[in-house]
Each structure stands twice: as C-alpha cells, then as structure tokens.
Design a protein around this motif. Structure first.
Motif: not given
Length: 123
Positions: A22-29, A35-44, A86-89
């Motif tokens: 989850v989070g940066d382990a899955a998709h460091p951007s 949107m980094g912390s948002n993506m981590a919260i959505c993952d969790a 989001t990572l590519l954006l």
C-alpha cells in the motif's frame, strides 16, 4: 531548475503471495499532483474493506487463503489503475514544472487524455 525527485513506473500488481503493498511501497510518486498521502489512505481503506468482506463471508470470521487471494485481487482491480493514473499525472506535471516539457503540444491528444481524471469510483 531540475530536482532529483524520482518515481517508478506503475506496477501491474500490489501483491505477491501473502505480501500486499500500500502507499509509497506500491506506487512512489513525485509530489507534483499532491496526491501521495491521499493514495495511501485510499489504499488502506480499500484493502481494509476487502479484509472485512473476506472475514464476513467466512466461517467463524477466518477466511481461507483462496478467499483472501480473491479479495486482494479485488483490491488490486480497483487501486492499481487509479494509482497508475495519478502516478503518471504527477510525473507529467513534474516535467512541465521542470521545463522538460515546454508545452502541451509535445504531448499527443491521446497521451493527454490518459492524464484526465478517471471516470467512476477509485476506492
């Protein structure tokens, strides 16, 4: 001005066996989309929802390994495309900021449309 901020290409999967990322382990951007912390919260949130679902549908609340694999795949089905987008954006916005892309004309219409918000739910 160029900075040393790195990301990775989007992963096609966030799990391997009993390990789920989850989070940066899955998709460091890069931070450019903010949107980094948002993506981590959505993952969790999405992973927790799948775990709850697996437990609710299992005998005595203890899901089997095949059941857990199914629910992890459901987590990935939702989160992998959303985080890749989001990572590519964020990468693209960073390149615009740093001047390595000077105008949108250097990007094809098809490439730019891929950066637009995804339709439908992302959690």
């Amino acid at each position: 001005f160029v900075n040393d901020i790195y990301d990775i290409d989007p992963l096609s999967s966030f799990s391997d066996g009993r390990v789920v990322l989850v989070g940066d382990a899955a998709h460091p951007s890069t931070p450019h989309a903010a949107m980094g912390s948002n993506m981590a919260i959505c993952d969790a949130f999405a992973l927790a929802g799948q775990i709850v679902e697996a437990c609710a549908r299992s005998d005595a609340g203890k899901p089997t390994l095949p059941t857990m694999r199914h629910h992890i795949q459901q987590y990935e089905k939702t989160r992998v495309p959303a985080t890749a987008h989001t990572l590519l954006l964020s990468r693209h916005l960073g390149r615009l900021r740093n001047g390595s892309i000077t105008t949108l004309s250097s990007v094809t219409v098809e490439q730019y449309e891929k950066l637009l918000p995804l339709p439908g739910p992302t959690v």
